[in-house]
Design a protein around this motif. Structure first.
Motif, PDB file in Angstrom:
ATOM      1  N   THR A  64      -0.722  -6.523  -6.607  1.00 23.14           N
ATOM      2  CA  THR A  64       0.020  -7.016  -7.763  1.00 23.14           C
ATOM      3  C   THR A  64      -0.801  -7.985  -8.596  1.00 23.14           C
ATOM      4  N   GLU A  65      -1.472  -8.912  -7.944  1.00 18.65           N
ATOM      5  CA  GLU A  65      -2.162  -9.987  -8.658  1.00 18.65           C
ATOM      6  C   GLU A  65      -3.574  -9.642  -9.110  1.00 18.65           C
ATOM      7  N   TYR A  66      -4.229  -8.722  -8.451  1.00 19.56           N
ATOM      8  CA  TYR A  66      -5.637  -8.470  -8.758  1.00 19.56           C
ATOM      9  C   TYR A  66      -5.899  -7.041  -9.224  1.00 19.56           C
ATOM     10  N   THR A  67      -5.472  -6.063  -8.438  1.00 20.98           N
ATOM     11  CA  THR A  67      -5.780  -4.677  -8.777  1.00 20.98           C
ATOM     12  C   THR A  67      -5.174  -4.288 -10.111  1.00 20.98           C
ATOM     13  N   ALA A 120      -0.801   0.605   6.231  1.00 20.81           N
ATOM     14  CA  ALA A 120      -1.381   1.884   5.824  1.00 20.81           C
ATOM     15  C   ALA A 120      -0.666   2.438   4.597  1.00 20.81           C
ATOM     16  N   VAL A 121       0.642   2.268   4.529  1.00 21.79           N
ATOM     17  CA  VAL A 121       1.405   2.716   3.362  1.00 21.79           C
ATOM     18  C   VAL A 121       0.983   1.916   2.133  1.00 21.79           C
ATOM     19  N   GLU A 122       0.792   0.617   2.292  1.00 20.21           N
ATOM     20  CA  GLU A 122       0.368  -0.239   1.191  1.00 20.21           C
ATOM     21  C   GLU A 122      -1.009   0.176   0.685  1.00 20.21           C
ATOM     22  N   VAL A 123      -1.912   0.505   1.598  1.00 21.63           N
ATOM     23  CA  VAL A 123      -3.250   0.975   1.223  1.00 21.63           C
ATOM     24  C   VAL A 123      -3.144   2.257   0.397  1.00 21.63           C
ATOM     25  N   GLN A 124      -2.355   3.215   0.882  1.00 24.62           N
ATOM     26  CA  GLN A 124      -2.188   4.489   0.176  1.00 24.62           C
ATOM     27  C   GLN A 124      -1.572   4.277  -1.203  1.00 24.62           C
ATOM     28  N   THR A 125      -0.575   3.416  -1.287  1.00 22.89           N
ATOM     29  CA  THR A 125       0.067   3.125  -2.568  1.00 22.89           C
ATOM     30  C   THR A 125      -0.939   2.542  -3.556  1.00 22.89           C
ATOM     31  N   LEU A 127      -4.250   2.866  -3.579  1.00 21.05           N
ATOM     32  CA  LEU A 127      -5.225   3.879  -3.984  1.00 21.05           C
ATOM     33  C   LEU A 127      -4.608   4.873  -4.961  1.00 21.05           C
ATOM     34  N   ASP A 128      -3.369   5.271  -4.693  1.00 22.58           N
ATOM     35  CA  ASP A 128      -2.678   6.196  -5.593  1.00 22.58           C
ATOM     36  C   ASP A 128      -2.506   5.586  -6.986  1.00 22.58           C
ATOM     37  N   GLU A 129      -2.110   4.317  -7.039  1.00 19.98           N
ATOM     38  CA  GLU A 129      -1.914   3.653  -8.325  1.00 19.98           C
ATOM     39  C   GLU A 129      -3.227   3.533  -9.099  1.00 19.98           C
ATOM     40  N   MET A 130      -4.303   3.194  -8.378  1.00 19.72           N
ATOM     41  CA  MET A 130      -5.585   3.057  -9.057  1.00 19.72           C
ATOM     42  C   MET A 130      -6.062   4.411  -9.575  1.00 19.72           C
ATOM     43  N   GLU A 132      -4.251   6.993 -10.381  1.00 23.84           N
ATOM     44  CA  GLU A 132      -3.389   7.377 -11.499  1.00 23.84           C
ATOM     45  C   GLU A 132      -3.800   6.653 -12.786  1.00 23.84           C
ATOM     46  N   ALA A 133      -4.098   5.362 -12.678  1.00 23.23           N
ATOM     47  CA  ALA A 133      -4.513   4.592 -13.850  1.00 23.23           C
ATOM     48  C   ALA A 133      -5.844   5.098 -14.401  1.00 23.23           C
ATOM     49  N   ILE A 134      -6.791   5.350 -13.505  1.00 18.20           N
ATOM     50  CA  ILE A 134      -8.103   5.839 -13.949  1.00 18.20           C
ATOM     51  C   ILE A 134      -7.970   7.228 -14.571  1.00 18.20           C
ATOM     52  N   GLN A 135      -7.226   8.120 -13.897  1.00 18.60           N
ATOM     53  CA  GLN A 135      -7.075   9.483 -14.415  1.00 18.60           C
ATOM     54  C   GLN A 135      -6.392   9.484 -15.779  1.00 18.60           C
ATOM     55  N   GLY A 136      -5.374   8.661 -15.940  1.00 22.62           N
ATOM     56  CA  GLY A 136      -4.698   8.583 -17.232  1.00 22.62           C
ATOM     57  C   GLY A 136      -5.639   8.132 -18.337  1.00 22.62           C
ATOM     58  N   ARG A 137      -6.492   7.152 -18.013  1.00 17.03           N
ATOM     59  CA  ARG A 137      -7.424   6.643 -19.027  1.00 17.03           C
ATOM     60  C   ARG A 137      -8.532   7.638 -19.325  1.00 17.03           C
ATOM     61  N   VAL A 138      -9.003   8.372 -18.302  1.00 18.42           N
ATOM     62  CA  VAL A 138     -10.015   9.410 -18.528  1.00 18.42           C
ATOM     63  C   VAL A 138      -9.427  10.516 -19.399  1.00 18.42           C
ATOM     64  N   LYS A 139      -8.206  10.932 -19.091  1.00 20.13           N
ATOM     65  CA  LYS A 139      -7.549  11.975 -19.895  1.00 20.13           C
ATOM     66  C   LYS A 139      -7.408  11.524 -21.350  1.00 20.13           C
TER      67      LYS A 139
END
Length: 196
Positions: A64-67, A120-125, A127-130, A132-139
């Protein structure tokens, strides 16, 4: 006055996150967590229920605070500039003051990924959010003509994510960001920008 130490949850989560960041989950001792947070063991357990729950909450706080601050850098109009600022922040040149090398989320992925439980769920969440953000910006960069329109947005996004996570590991392992800076420069040069 009760004589009890007053603390905010954010202060405790930040302090605990730094301990986990430096030592990982297994290497973070309760005494190190007590010292960093200013709470005794019973207060930690009364508030967070377990070391694992404190770890999961610390990872969520980091996300929340950094990523999210890092991925917000991708919102600039020029994608190449945005990517340079994004990778600079990921190198630790824009993170919390006196941060250890590496990234707590990536280190958690190495230590906890593929396991059961809230961390482990927090880690996956995260990575998924990052991703998604990168893919949206690349698109967006492809749609706006900044990147060749034959480029694969998902492929570029996963490559960017993989390189950023790999830089974390090599930086932690070597104790320097020098390799990461070279990797990021090369990554940016490999992206098929239409204007150089």
């Amino acid at each position: 006055m009760s004589g009890r130490i007053q603390f905010t949850e954010d202060q405790v989560l930040d302090a605990a996150m730094r301990v986990f960041w430096k030592h990982g989950y297994a290497g973070a001792s309760m005494s190190a967590l007590e010292k960093a947070t200013g709470l005794n063991k019973s207060s930690i357990y009364n508030t967070f229920k377990s070391k694992e729950a404190l770890y999961e909450r610390s990872l969520a706080w980091f996300r929340t605070e950094y990523t999210r601050k890092a991925t917000a850098l991708l919102d600039q109009s020029n994608f190449k500039t945005a990517l340079k600022q994004f990778t600079t922040m990921l190198l630790g040149k824009g993170g919390p003051d006196s941060s250890p090398l590496g990234c707590p989320a990536t280190m958690a992925a190495l230590e906890m990924g593929g396991t059961d439980g809230a961390p482990a769920v927090e880690v996956q969440t995260g990575l998924d959010e990052m991703l998604e953000a990168i893919q949206g910006r690349v698109k967006q960069a492809i749609d706006e003509g900044e990147i060749d329109n034959q480029a694969n947005a998902y492929g570029l996004a996963t490559t960017i994510l993989a390189v950023t996570r790999g830089v974390v590991v090599i930086s932690k392992g070597t104790g320097t960001f020098d390799h990461g800076e070279a990797a990021y420069e090369t990554l940016i040069n490999l992206i098929p920008f239409t204007k150089r």
